[in-house]
Design a protein around this motif. Structure first.
Motif, mmCIF file in Angstrom:
data_model
loop_
_atom_site.group_PDB
_atom_site.id
_atom_site.type_symbol
_atom_site.label_atom_id
_atom_site.label_comp_id
_atom_site.label_asym_id
_atom_site.label_seq_id
_atom_site.Cartn_x
_atom_site.Cartn_y
_atom_site.Cartn_z
ATOM 1 N N GLY A 93 53.041 28.663 50.176
ATOM 2 C CA GLY A 93 51.606 29.030 49.267
ATOM 3 C C GLY A 93 51.095 27.636 48.611
ATOM 4 O O GLY A 93 50.315 27.620 47.581
ATOM 5 N N GLN A 122 45.119 27.789 50.216
ATOM 6 C CA GLN A 122 44.238 29.257 50.003
ATOM 7 C C GLN A 122 43.558 29.010 50.897
ATOM 8 O O GLN A 122 42.283 29.732 52.300
ATOM 9 N N ALA A 150 47.118 33.540 51.759
ATOM 10 C CA ALA A 150 47.272 33.944 49.938
ATOM 11 C C ALA A 150 48.543 34.761 49.787
ATOM 12 O O ALA A 150 49.140 35.241 50.424
ATOM 13 N N LEU A 191 50.787 36.638 47.021
ATOM 14 C CA LEU A 191 51.130 37.726 46.049
ATOM 15 C C LEU A 191 52.252 37.837 45.187
ATOM 16 O O LEU A 191 53.455 37.978 45.745
ATOM 17 N N SER A 193 45.049 41.537 42.491
ATOM 18 C CA SER A 193 45.949 40.775 43.722
ATOM 19 C C SER A 193 45.021 40.837 44.741
ATOM 20 O O SER A 193 45.058 40.141 45.970
ATOM 21 N N LYS A 199 41.466 39.934 45.312
ATOM 22 C CA LYS A 199 41.760 38.203 45.448
ATOM 23 C C LYS A 199 41.651 38.044 46.910
ATOM 24 O O LYS A 199 41.062 37.218 47.756
ATOM 25 N N ALA A 200 43.087 38.499 47.413
ATOM 26 C CA ALA A 200 43.452 37.853 48.655
ATOM 27 C C ALA A 200 42.078 37.841 49.396
ATOM 28 O O ALA A 200 41.583 37.664 50.540
ATOM 29 N N ALA A 229 41.763 35.781 53.522
ATOM 30 C CA ALA A 229 43.049 35.158 53.694
ATOM 31 C C ALA A 229 43.180 35.648 55.521
ATOM 32 O O ALA A 229 43.068 36.487 55.081
ATOM 33 N N ILE A 231 48.672 37.215 54.539
ATOM 34 C CA ILE A 231 48.578 37.504 53.128
ATOM 35 C C ILE A 231 49.906 37.925 53.010
ATOM 36 O O ILE A 231 50.844 38.578 53.688
#
Ligand SMILES: Nc1ncnc2c1ncn2[C@@H]1O[C@H](COP(=O)(O)OP(=O)(O)OP(=O)(O)O)[C@@H](O)[C@H]1O
Ligand SMILES: [Mg+2]
Length: 509
Positions: free
Chosen positions: A61, A87, A92, A94, A161, A164-165, A170, A173
């Motif tokens: 990441g 990103q 992505a 988490l 989250s 958001k991904a 993304a 993930i």
């Protein structure tokens, strides 16, 4: 162990890492590790606490640098300079540790550093809320984008989250132990979301210590042990025993939880009684009691008020109404300190933030509350104090280069073990445990359960919150189920089963 190279032999992985090495002072966290994620697959990553899972995905990441090895995206080598860079390349993560910015709103967290702007260059809040709403709707998360993230339960923070991904579009993930903060219903929802992400062609990496989850959601699994790759296997080709062997390098037998039979003739002695506990909007009309040597389980979904209830009992949160009795004596508990003076403690759910001194050593963290007792017993004999700490380090299999290592540098699960050790070592009468084995690996989980059983056997009274149904069924003498702030059912060990727990926790009467 055979290494399976692909689910679809001909497709180039979305993401691949080769020969990753990561050194910390005194710890080789990753030793030439390979890993890849293909489109439309869930590739699980497993290993005991401290095996190197989080380190690997933090490198993937872009948060940590690697010492050696290469990262490829669609077959092309890349070098990540920052998490933002990763990103932008479609990755992505988490994280295992929850949010960095709890005071910012849900929408601000989703669009961190990429908020929509007005013509004049200011943040366009209404547009940002609107877009956040759209991503949250896709995963059917009924969350107000304007709420501060920290006000949401951990389960709902996970959903943010995920939104958001998705908003980052993304392609890969990575979930680092998401289930550690979810209960069964929420987990089912998460699995539905993961399955639909998979169908869209994304690649998923899923880290968990719960083997059932790996078998339910995974297509492949890669196992790490002490920073080394043990192997990668197709899930459908292995069974639970094979996986456990890969994880711990030997076979382990989960004790079926035969409870030490209570002497039938012995008189029961009630230690703690609570009557009519109320906290407005949180829980209502709570009555229960716990005997000497008894383990009382509390089951319920996230949001049912379990954690809030036990926090109020030990004085960490307010209580509007109700009575608490220790033996026959009515007591008033205004703070956790009061509670400890009375012989009652709570090993909290959010152990990292409540009760861990990140800057202090493993030994200091374990022995701090017991120090008075130890000093008296050992006349400040430091060797004995170290001995006391090292017993727990061994029993709980805490992975650390030594007793003097700062807790900050331990893996997530090993930090958990340290805090738990501190509570387990206290010489008190009543122990509240909130999710005691959360985030802890298969081998050590059983050790912790045994330590809890041992406490009960010594005559302590235990109240344990757990979201793991098999755990609560195996450990508890009695179980109360909470739904929406109330106790909806009390079940004896013989009456209780999985179906009943699920039904009562969802409000079935
Ligand atoms: N910043 C650091 N400094 C020193 N050692 C570290 C640091 N971060 C991690 N480690 C060590 O690296 C090893 C791997 O840790 P990592 O967090 O990757 O484990 P993990 O597999 O994610 O474990 P868990 O299941 O407990 O989360 C551990 O021994 C840990 O103590
Ligand atoms: Mg980890």
């Amino acid at each position: 162990m055979a290494v399976v190279n692909s689910v679809r032999p001909n497709s180039t992985p979305l993401l691949e890492v080769r020969g990753i090495v990561k050194n910390y002072p005194g710890v080789l966290a990753l030793d030439r590790v390979h890993f890849d994620v293909r489109c439309s697959e869930v590739h699980c990553l497993a290993g005991e606490n401290g095996a190197g899972k989080s380190t690997l995905i933090e490198i993937i990441g872009g948060s940590y640098s690697k010492d050696e090895g290469i990262i490829l995206i669609d077959g092309n080598e890349v070098e990540f300079s920052s998490p933002k860079h990763a990103q932008e390349m479609g990755i992505a993560v988490l994280h295992q540790d929850l949010p960095v910015l709890p005071f910012l709103s849900v929408a601000e967290n989703i669009f961190l550093a990429r908020q929509p702007k007005t013509k004049l260059g200011f943040v366009n809040y209404s547009e940002m809320y609107k877009r956040a709403r759209r991503w949250l709707d896709i995963i059917q998360a009924d969350i107000n984008p304007q709420t501060p993230l920290g006000n949401l339960s951990m389960a709902r923070q996970q959903l943010v989250s995920i939104a958001k991904a998705l908003s980052l579009e993304a392609r890969v993930i990575i979930f680092d132990e998401p289930s550690a903060v979810l209960t069964s219903v929420e987990l089912e929802r998460l699995f539905e979301i993961i399955n639909s992400l998979k169908q869209e062609g994304r690649g998923i990496t899923y880290i968990s210590h719960r083997l059932e989850e790996i078998f339910e959601i995974g297509d492949r699994v890669t196992v790490l042990r002490n920073g080394r790759l043990v192997g990668t296997e197709l899930i459908r080709k292995i069974n639970k025993d094979t996986l456990i062997k890969m994880l711990v390098g030997r076979e382990i037998v989960e004790t079926t939880g035969e409870v030490i039979k209570k002497d039938k003739g012995k008189k029961r002695e009630t230690v703690l009684t609570v009557k009519g506990l109320n906290r407005s909007g949180v829980f209502k009309d709570i009555d229960f009691k716990v005997d000497r040597g008894e383990i009382l389980g509390i089951y319920g979904l996230v949001g049912s008020g379990r954690t809030e209830l036990v926090r109020s009992i030990i004085g960490a949160d307010p209580l509007d109404e109700g009575e608490i009795y220790l033996y026959d004596q009515k007591v008033k508990i205004s703070s956790p300190k009061d509670a400890i003076k009375l012989g009652i403690c709570l090993a909290p759910e959010d152990r990292k933030r409540q009760g861990l001194f990140l800057g202090k050593s493993v030994q200091e963290n374990i022995t701090l509350p017991s120090l008075k007792k130890l000093k008296r017993a050992c006349f400040l004999n430091y060797k004995k104090i170290a001995g006391y700490a090292s017993v727990f380090v061994k029993k709980m299999k805490i992975v650390t280069p030594g007793l003097s290592q700062k807790v900050r540098f331990l893996s997530g699960g090993n930090q958990q073990k340290v805090v738990l050790a501190k509570w387990l070592g206290m010489n008190l009468k009543v122990f509240f445990f909130d999710e005691p084995t959360r985030g802890i690996d298969v081998g050590a989980k059983e050790e912790i359960r045994n330590l809890i059983r041992e406490l009960a056997h010594q005559g302590k009274s235990i109240i344990m919150i757990s979201s793991e149904i098999p755990e609560i069924l195996r450990l508890s003498d009695r179980i109360v189920v909470m739904y929406s702030g109330r106790i909806t059912k009390e079940l004896s060990r013989d009456e209780a089963n999985k179906e009943k727990l699920i039904a009562y926790s969802m409000g079935v009467t």
